[in-house]
Scaffold this active site. Sequence first.
Site, PDB file in Angstrom:
ATOM      1  N   ARG A  95      46.403  62.798  15.423  1.00 37.65           N
ATOM      2  CA  ARG A  95      47.307  61.972  14.625  1.00 37.65           C
ATOM      3  C   ARG A  95      46.522  61.305  13.509  1.00 37.65           C
ATOM      4  O   ARG A  95      45.388  60.854  13.727  1.00 37.65           O
ATOM      5  CB  ARG A  95      47.931  60.851  15.478  1.00 37.65           C
ATOM      6  CG  ARG A  95      48.753  61.295  16.642  1.00 37.65           C
ATOM      7  CD  ARG A  95      50.050  61.956  16.253  1.00 37.65           C
ATOM      8  NE  ARG A  95      50.884  61.137  15.393  1.00 37.65           N
ATOM      9  CZ  ARG A  95      51.962  61.596  14.744  1.00 37.65           C
ATOM     10  NH1 ARG A  95      52.289  62.866  14.841  1.00 37.65           N
ATOM     11  NH2 ARG A  95      52.692  60.802  13.993  1.00 37.65           N
ATOM     12  N   HIS A 113      35.114  66.446  15.027  1.00 35.19           N
ATOM     13  CA  HIS A 113      35.882  67.373  14.198  1.00 35.19           C
ATOM     14  C   HIS A 113      35.188  68.731  14.218  1.00 35.19           C
ATOM     15  O   HIS A 113      33.957  68.801  14.085  1.00 35.19           O
ATOM     16  CB  HIS A 113      35.994  66.848  12.773  1.00 35.19           C
ATOM     17  CG  HIS A 113      36.839  67.719  11.896  1.00 35.19           C
ATOM     18  ND1 HIS A 113      38.213  67.767  12.014  1.00 35.19           N
ATOM     19  CD2 HIS A 113      36.507  68.609  10.935  1.00 35.19           C
ATOM     20  CE1 HIS A 113      38.684  68.645  11.144  1.00 35.19           C
ATOM     21  NE2 HIS A 113      37.677  69.175  10.484  1.00 35.19           N
ATOM     22  N   GLN A 177      29.277  73.609  21.459  1.00 35.43           N
ATOM     23  CA  GLN A 177      28.428  72.590  20.819  1.00 35.43           C
ATOM     24  C   GLN A 177      29.113  71.226  20.807  1.00 35.43           C
ATOM     25  O   GLN A 177      28.457  70.194  20.963  1.00 35.43           O
ATOM     26  CB  GLN A 177      28.064  73.015  19.390  1.00 35.43           C
ATOM     27  CG  GLN A 177      27.191  74.246  19.325  1.00 35.43           C
ATOM     28  CD  GLN A 177      25.930  74.107  20.160  1.00 35.43           C
ATOM     29  OE1 GLN A 177      25.280  73.057  20.159  1.00 35.43           O
ATOM     30  NE2 GLN A 177      25.595  75.146  20.903  1.00 35.43           N
TER      31      GLN A 177
HETATM   32  C1  GAR Z   1      38.461  69.942  19.381  1.00 32.48           C
HETATM   33  O1  GAR Z   1      37.998  71.161  18.868  1.00 32.48           O
HETATM   34  C2  GAR Z   1      38.247  68.821  18.398  1.00 32.48           C
HETATM   35  O2  GAR Z   1      37.079  68.956  17.656  1.00 32.48           O
HETATM   36  C3  GAR Z   1      39.472  68.950  17.529  1.00 32.48           C
HETATM   37  O3  GAR Z   1      40.514  69.219  18.429  1.00 32.48           O
HETATM   38  C4  GAR Z   1      39.984  69.965  19.530  1.00 32.48           C
HETATM   39  C5  GAR Z   1      40.431  69.294  20.804  1.00 32.48           C
HETATM   40  O4  GAR Z   1      40.048  70.058  21.918  1.00 32.48           O
HETATM   41  N1  GAR Z   1      39.712  67.763  16.754  1.00 32.48           N
HETATM   42  C6  GAR Z   1      40.177  67.778  15.512  1.00 32.48           C
HETATM   43  O5  GAR Z   1      40.491  68.801  14.938  1.00 32.48           O
HETATM   44  C7  GAR Z   1      40.286  66.427  14.836  1.00 32.48           C
HETATM   45  N2  GAR Z   1      40.578  66.549  13.460  1.00 32.48           N
HETATM   46  P1  GAR Z   1      39.969  69.394  23.349  1.00 32.48           P
HETATM   47  O6  GAR Z   1      41.319  68.713  23.584  1.00 32.48           O
HETATM   48  O7  GAR Z   1      39.756  70.544  24.290  1.00 32.48           O
HETATM   49  O8  GAR Z   1      38.845  68.407  23.348  1.00 32.48           O
END
Ligand code: GAR
Length: 216
Positions: A95, A113, A177
């Site tokens: 969000r 990110h 990573q």
């Molecule tokens: C992750 O890859 C995170 O870096 C990204 O959402 C994914 C969540 O995965 N975040 C963004 O894109 C923020 N702008 P997860 O729920 O398995 O941690």
Amino acid sequence: MRNIVCLISGRGSNLDAILRRAREENWAQALDARVAGVISNRADAAGLQCARAAGVATRVIAHGDFAAREAFDAALAEAIDALDPALVVLAGFMRVLTPRFVDHYAGRLINIHPSLLPAFPGLHTHRQALAAGVKVHGCTVHFVSNEVDGGPIIAQAAVKVHAGDTEDSLAARVLAQEHRLLPRCVRWFCEGRIRLEAGHVVARGLDADAQSVLAA
Ligand code: GAR
């Protein structure tokens, strides 16, 4: 005790990585820190199960229940503040946050990110990286500013883009990573090794290579 509050929107694999590291390294004793709560803007976020399995309190604040972004952020902040947070971690929280919210948590709000910022903010970062033809891609942990996926960078991990990579294969290498980088940054914050000062990250007592990782 330093309370860490994690915000999630979905799968929760980064949350799981933090919970695992916290358990393995006994953060409660070693750092006087714990994940005190997990808040999701979606009731169906799989990450809520990880939190419950680890005995961490969960809350759902559904953004759809609020007419305006400001009202959602105010409810979110109220729930976070009830947990007396030292650090708020956006661990896959999808969000856009209002300036008022971001300013309230200045210096104690971090995000992960899946790109080497400032390249490829927003969504579909792996697709963007492949389309741009970059040879190195990765992930970034940063303090949150009022720019979407922007703010002072704490650490980055880079992976090589292989010939024949697909969005999925690249995403998987970057995610591995992410799972190393984010818990490490949370730990550094709790140890007082990183802080935000006048818009810059000040790091203390970190190995020269700790903030930049180059993986295969
Ligand atoms: C992750 O890859 C995170 O870096 C990204 O959402 C994914 C969540 O995965 N975040 C963004 O894109 C923020 N702008 P997860 O729920 O398995 O941690």
